[in-house]
Scaffold this active site. Structure first.
Site, mmCIF file in Angstrom:
data_model
loop_
_atom_site.group_PDB
_atom_site.id
_atom_site.type_symbol
_atom_site.label_atom_id
_atom_site.label_comp_id
_atom_site.label_asym_id
_atom_site.label_seq_id
_atom_site.Cartn_x
_atom_site.Cartn_y
_atom_site.Cartn_z
ATOM 1 N N LYS A 150 11.905 -1.950 14.801
ATOM 2 C CA LYS A 150 12.157 -0.736 14.022
ATOM 3 C C LYS A 150 13.295 0.074 14.634
ATOM 4 O O LYS A 150 14.138 0.642 13.915
ATOM 5 C CB LYS A 150 10.889 0.103 13.917
ATOM 6 C CG LYS A 150 9.861 -0.450 12.958
ATOM 7 C CD LYS A 150 10.384 -0.449 11.532
ATOM 8 C CE LYS A 150 9.321 -0.809 10.523
ATOM 9 N NZ LYS A 150 9.816 -0.761 9.122
ATOM 10 N N ASP A 153 -3.285 1.447 25.046
ATOM 11 C CA ASP A 153 -3.568 2.426 24.000
ATOM 12 C C ASP A 153 -3.488 3.839 24.585
ATOM 13 O O ASP A 153 -4.327 4.217 25.406
ATOM 14 C CB ASP A 153 -4.967 2.184 23.425
ATOM 15 C CG ASP A 153 -5.026 2.363 21.928
ATOM 16 O OD1 ASP A 153 -3.985 2.714 21.348
ATOM 17 O OD2 ASP A 153 -6.097 2.157 21.357
ATOM 18 N N TYR A 159 0.831 -1.209 0.000
ATOM 19 C CA TYR A 159 0.000 0.000 0.000
ATOM 20 C C TYR A 159 0.867 1.261 0.000
ATOM 21 O O TYR A 159 0.705 2.135 -0.868
ATOM 22 C CB TYR A 159 -0.908 -0.052 1.225
ATOM 23 C CG TYR A 159 -1.590 1.229 1.614
ATOM 24 C CD1 TYR A 159 -2.404 1.922 0.718
ATOM 25 C CD2 TYR A 159 -1.453 1.742 2.906
ATOM 26 C CE1 TYR A 159 -3.051 3.094 1.103
ATOM 27 C CE2 TYR A 159 -2.102 2.908 3.298
ATOM 28 C CZ TYR A 159 -2.884 3.583 2.394
ATOM 29 O OH TYR A 159 -3.513 4.744 2.763
ATOM 30 N N SER A 173 9.156 3.876 12.276
ATOM 31 C CA SER A 173 7.799 3.957 12.817
ATOM 32 C C SER A 173 7.767 4.788 14.079
ATOM 33 O O SER A 173 8.731 4.793 14.865
ATOM 34 C CB SER A 173 7.279 2.549 13.130
ATOM 35 O OG SER A 173 6.066 2.600 13.834
ATOM 36 N N ARG A 188 -8.506 -0.524 24.463
ATOM 37 C CA ARG A 188 -7.496 -1.532 24.208
ATOM 38 C C ARG A 188 -6.342 -1.323 25.181
ATOM 39 O O ARG A 188 -5.921 -0.182 25.417
ATOM 40 C CB ARG A 188 -6.990 -1.450 22.767
ATOM 41 C CG ARG A 188 -8.047 -1.810 21.737
ATOM 42 C CD ARG A 188 -7.512 -1.760 20.332
ATOM 43 N NE ARG A 188 -7.043 -0.427 19.974
ATOM 44 C CZ ARG A 188 -6.726 -0.049 18.744
ATOM 45 N NH1 ARG A 188 -6.818 -0.915 17.740
ATOM 46 N NH2 ARG A 188 -6.313 1.182 18.500
ATOM 47 N N ALA A 189 -5.818 -2.392 25.728
ATOM 48 C CA ALA A 189 -4.737 -2.296 26.706
ATOM 49 C C ALA A 189 -3.540 -1.573 26.098
ATOM 50 O O ALA A 189 -3.118 -1.860 24.974
ATOM 51 C CB ALA A 189 -4.321 -3.690 27.164
ATOM 52 N N TYR A 241 7.325 -5.196 17.353
ATOM 53 C CA TYR A 241 7.384 -4.398 16.130
ATOM 54 C C TYR A 241 8.144 -3.097 16.363
ATOM 55 O O TYR A 241 9.075 -2.760 15.618
ATOM 56 C CB TYR A 241 5.973 -4.094 15.627
ATOM 57 C CG TYR A 241 5.947 -3.081 14.511
ATOM 58 C CD1 TYR A 241 6.404 -3.415 13.238
ATOM 59 C CD2 TYR A 241 5.490 -1.785 14.730
ATOM 60 C CE1 TYR A 241 6.400 -2.473 12.219
ATOM 61 C CE2 TYR A 241 5.478 -0.848 13.718
ATOM 62 C CZ TYR A 241 5.938 -1.190 12.464
ATOM 63 O OH TYR A 241 5.950 -0.257 11.465
ATOM 64 N N ASN A 248 -0.128 7.012 11.565
ATOM 65 C CA ASN A 248 -1.198 6.331 10.844
ATOM 66 C C ASN A 248 -1.304 6.845 9.412
ATOM 67 O O ASN A 248 -1.559 8.032 9.194
ATOM 68 C CB ASN A 248 -2.527 6.551 11.575
ATOM 69 C CG ASN A 248 -2.493 6.018 12.991
ATOM 70 O OD1 ASN A 248 -2.667 4.835 13.221
ATOM 71 N ND2 ASN A 248 -2.254 6.903 13.952
ATOM 72 N N ASP A 285 9.610 -7.531 -3.726
ATOM 73 C CA ASP A 285 8.486 -7.772 -2.822
ATOM 74 C C ASP A 285 8.139 -9.258 -2.876
ATOM 75 O O ASP A 285 8.121 -9.852 -3.955
ATOM 76 C CB ASP A 285 7.270 -6.936 -3.254
ATOM 77 C CG ASP A 285 6.235 -6.772 -2.151
ATOM 78 O OD1 ASP A 285 5.746 -7.797 -1.652
ATOM 79 O OD2 ASP A 285 5.922 -5.625 -1.791
#
Length: 322
Positions: free
Chosen positions: A145, A282, A11, A117, A279-280, A141, A170, A31
């Protein structure tokens, strides 16, 4: 000579490929199509199906296409899932980066733009994140990074590699109806899929210490992000000074409730989002300053929230019509 884009059929990657093409710069894509799609690439794009874990194939690709630099986007990008699959995450993101850097050194490829990120910051305790904000990643993750940034910086000391890492939050929208966000975990696809299935989208928590009680984040149009990657590559080509790290941030942020209202306005589908538990882990707010990138990388928010939603919705509906 050309630039190689790892993960270029994804994307974000396919938008980076288009941004390079718009500036007349030759590109080759590597890719493995685990999440990317060949159909996302413009017709005629040089393409090698393979993984960044295959150093021999990378070296052959560098030689065949006379590669001078790499935009490194390939990797396992699902922060939540990385908690359940840490070894897979590290193999793809850390071992893959090591293999890529080794192949670059072997073939004399000396320029890299790394897609990092904002997950490297974890849950920051500041209203506006800068490049100097302490790094406290809270998932494999985010950790992978940050390790990637360290590897690249150490390789620069050892070999003279010219590089920069771009940290962002985002990514939404679409620069062309042919490409849409395929992630099963991102907000826009989740909301659109719910609406198309006749379900009501949900917000995870509405009792945060923010103006409307919902999370506030940077939401960046994918085409704006792609342009910053290419400008960074051009800066490396020109030999101009470049910082080791840039945040690509809005400086203001948008709440999840604001996103939901914009989606209702753009799609014409009226709905009242359901409220699910938080969400935990967050955080209430994560917003970054893009001042440094604005100074050096022509970074700016060229698209409004409505334009982000409109372009994403158009691409998603086009995919549904196929």
């Amino acid at each position: 000579m050309s630039w190689l884009v790892t993960g270029g059929a994804g994307y974000i990657g396919s938008h980076v490929v288009r941004a390079f093409a718009s500036r007349g710069i030759d590109v080759v894509v590597v890719d493995d199509l685990s999440s990317g799609r060949r159909s996302f690439l413009p017709e005629g794009t040089a393409f090698v199906q393979g993984t960044i874990l295959d150093g021999s194939q990378l070296e052959m690709t560098f030689e065949r296409f006379d590669v001078q630099g790499v935009v490194h986007l390939a990797g396992f990008k699902y922060a939540g899932v990385s908690v359940q699959r840490p070894l897979h995450t590290y193999r793809q993101n850390v071992t893959g980066t090591i293999t890529l850097l080794a192949a670059m050194e072997a073939r004399g490829v000396d320029r890299m733009v790394f897609s990092s990120s904002a997950a490297v910051y974890g849950t920051p305790d500041v209203d506006l994140v800068t490049e100097d904000t302490p790094k406290r990643p809270q998932s494999p993750y985010g950790e992978s990074k940050l390790v990637g940034e360290w590897l690249i910086a150490d390789q620069a000391v050892a070999t003279g590699l010219r590089h920069t890492s771009l940290r962002y939050f985002n990514v939404v929208g679409s620069g062309t109806p042919q490409v849409f966000d395929v992630s099963p975990h991102n907000l826009f696809p989740l909301v659109f899929d719910a609406l198309l299935d006749g379900r009501t989208p949900r917000i995870n928590g509405n009792d945060y210490p923010t103006p409307d009680g919902t999370n506030v984040r940077d939401y960046l149009h994918v085409a704006d992000l792609a342009e910053a990657h290419v400008v960074a590559a051009e800066r490396l080509d020109s030999g101009k000074p470049i910082e080791p790290v840039y945040n690509l941030g809005s400086g203001t942020g948008v709440s999840v409730a604001e996103i939901m209202r914009a989606v209702a306005d753009v799609t014409g589908i009226e709905f009242t989002p359901g409220i699910a538990p938080r969400r935990a882990g967050d955080p209430a707010r994560i917003v970054a300053s893009g001042d440094l990138a604005a100074r050096d990388l022509e970074w700016r928010m060229r698209h409004s929230l409505a334009e982000m939603v409109e372009s994403a919705w158009e691409a998603r509906r086009a995919a549904s019509a196929e």
